[in-house]
Design an enzyme around this catalytic site. Structure first.
Site, PDB file in Angstrom:
ATOM      1  N   LYS A  54      -0.357 -46.958 -43.881  1.00 27.07           N
ATOM      2  CA  LYS A  54      -1.474 -47.857 -43.570  1.00 27.07           C
ATOM      3  C   LYS A  54      -1.683 -48.867 -44.707  1.00 27.07           C
ATOM      4  O   LYS A  54      -1.908 -50.051 -44.477  1.00 27.07           O
ATOM      5  CB  LYS A  54      -2.754 -47.035 -43.330  1.00 27.07           C
ATOM      6  CG  LYS A  54      -2.670 -46.259 -42.015  1.00 27.07           C
ATOM      7  CD  LYS A  54      -3.742 -45.187 -41.877  1.00 27.07           C
ATOM      8  CE  LYS A  54      -3.461 -44.339 -40.633  1.00 27.07           C
ATOM      9  NZ  LYS A  54      -4.346 -43.181 -40.497  1.00 27.07           N
ATOM     10  N   GLN A  98      -9.079 -40.270 -43.555  1.00 25.85           N
ATOM     11  CA  GLN A  98      -7.868 -39.659 -42.995  1.00 25.85           C
ATOM     12  C   GLN A  98      -8.167 -38.209 -42.578  1.00 25.85           C
ATOM     13  O   GLN A  98      -8.676 -37.420 -43.366  1.00 25.85           O
ATOM     14  CB  GLN A  98      -6.745 -39.697 -44.049  1.00 25.85           C
ATOM     15  CG  GLN A  98      -5.405 -39.198 -43.539  1.00 25.85           C
ATOM     16  CD  GLN A  98      -4.828 -40.061 -42.418  1.00 25.85           C
ATOM     17  OE1 GLN A  98      -4.866 -41.289 -42.471  1.00 25.85           O
ATOM     18  NE2 GLN A  98      -4.317 -39.411 -41.378  1.00 25.85           N
ATOM     19  N   ASP A 121     -11.508 -47.137 -37.068  1.00 24.70           N
ATOM     20  CA  ASP A 121     -10.747 -46.107 -36.346  1.00 24.70           C
ATOM     21  C   ASP A 121     -11.334 -45.882 -34.951  1.00 24.70           C
ATOM     22  O   ASP A 121     -10.691 -45.293 -34.090  1.00 24.70           O
ATOM     23  CB  ASP A 121     -10.820 -44.775 -37.120  1.00 24.70           C
ATOM     24  CG  ASP A 121      -9.461 -44.338 -37.641  1.00 24.70           C
ATOM     25  OD1 ASP A 121      -8.445 -44.934 -37.225  1.00 24.70           O
ATOM     26  OD2 ASP A 121      -9.424 -43.393 -38.459  1.00 24.70           O
TER      27      ASP A 121
END
Ligand code: NAD
Length: 292
Positions: A54, A98, A121
């Site tokens: 990422k 994460q 997200d």
């Protein structure tokens, strides 16, 4: 029939080039560099590798990124404090924690602590709920990637039978809701579904996200179906495969995504997209005199 193999890597590269231009415009016109904060708790090799991917993608797109590493022993309060300060940091437009998190940290309280306007997200309850009404601030990245693939290939969704195999909160359910929002007739199957083939054979568009190699064989795919394989499985011999018997199903489908190189590259691309959109909203808010 032999299916068109959808090149997710090429679609992702094309979109990323377009996104880079949007980043350049933000910098030149508004002096704003989109910023993504990635929080990694603990030292799982898999999580670290996802996070590195990422960060690298951000660098290539001209997006500023910050990696915040906390030890596996970090408390929930420590993590919530970090999120709180990122929520008010004007250089950060997207915050990503994460997953998975260590067992002593409550995932939902952490996700709910992220400002909805920075939840790139798309996992915050508000964004999840918005999927039902078609009014999310950010759509979750993998389902959004699936949607973008269909759009890119000019595959119509309206009025078609879509079967989603897999009902997780991060892939299956949001994918089903997003495609229902586009007026598809949607069926969701999961591991308790009896006679999976009974349903998959109805699919004009079959999206598979179960995490089970070879779950979808040609016998349970309708001739001419569009098959989108979200699955990502590492076999004992090290090979990466999806959930679909690719060689068999590609002879029956009209379109199919390979694994790797199908949906995978789109997920990070949508993360870049969401971060840029957030920065663009920030720029608009500043221009119109309303600062978040
Ligand atoms: P998950 O384990 O949270 O959910 C799996 C879902 O599949 C569940 O709803 C379960 O009921 C269903 N399922 C399991 N076995 C089944 C069976 N035999 N028949 C029908 N349904 C079955 O997994 P997830 O996080 O949704 O991920 C699913 C797959 O997608 C995994 O392989 C994962 O690695 C992959 N994935 C890929 C990306 C990407 O960017 N390409 C992103 C997220 C997940």
């Amino acid at each position: 029939m032999s299916a068109k193999i959808i090149d997710g890597k090429a679609i992702a590269a094309k979109l990323r080039a377009e996104y880079h231009v949007r980043v350049d415009v933000l910098k030149a016109k508004h002096g704003i560099t989109p910023g993504l904060a990635v929080i990694l708790v603990g030292d799982s090799a898999a999580s670290r590798s996802y996070v590195s991917g990422k960060i690298k993608a951000c660098r290539e797109a001209g997006i500023h990124s910050e990696l915040i590493e906390l030890p596996a022993t970090a408390s929930e309060v420590e993590l919530l404090d970090r999120i709180e300060s990122l929520n008010t940091d004007p250089a950060i437009h997207g915050i990503l924690v994460q997953l998975p998190l260590p067992a002593h940290i409550g995932v939902s309280s952490v996700i709910e602590a992220i400002s909805v306007e920075k939840d790139v997200d798309g996992f915050h309850l508000y964004n999840m709920g918005g999927l039902v009404t078609g009014s999310t601030v950010f759509s979750p990245c993998t389902p959004y990637g699936v949607q973008k693939i269909l759009e890119h290939e000019n595959i119509p969704v309206e009025g078609r039978n879509v079967v989603v195999v897999g009902a997780s909160n991060i892939v299956g359910k949001p994918t089903a809701l997003m495609l229902m929002q586009q007026d598809a007739t949607v069926v969701i199957c999961h591991k308790k579904t009896r006679d999976l083939g009974h349903f998959t054979l109805l699919a004009d568009i079959l999206v598979v996200a179960a995490g089970v190699p070879n779950l979808i064989v040609p016998q349970i795919v309708r001739t001419g179906a569009v098959v989108i394989d979200v699955g990502f499985n590492r076999l004992p011999d090290g090979r990466i495969v999806g959930d679909v018997d690719f060689e068999g199903v590609k002879e029956k489908a009209s379109y199919i995504t390979p694994v790797p190189g199908g949906v995978g590259p789109m997920t990070v691309t949508m993360l870049l997209h969401n971060t840029i959109v957030s920065a663009e909203r920030f720029a608009t808010a500043i221009t119109s005199g309303f600062r978040r």
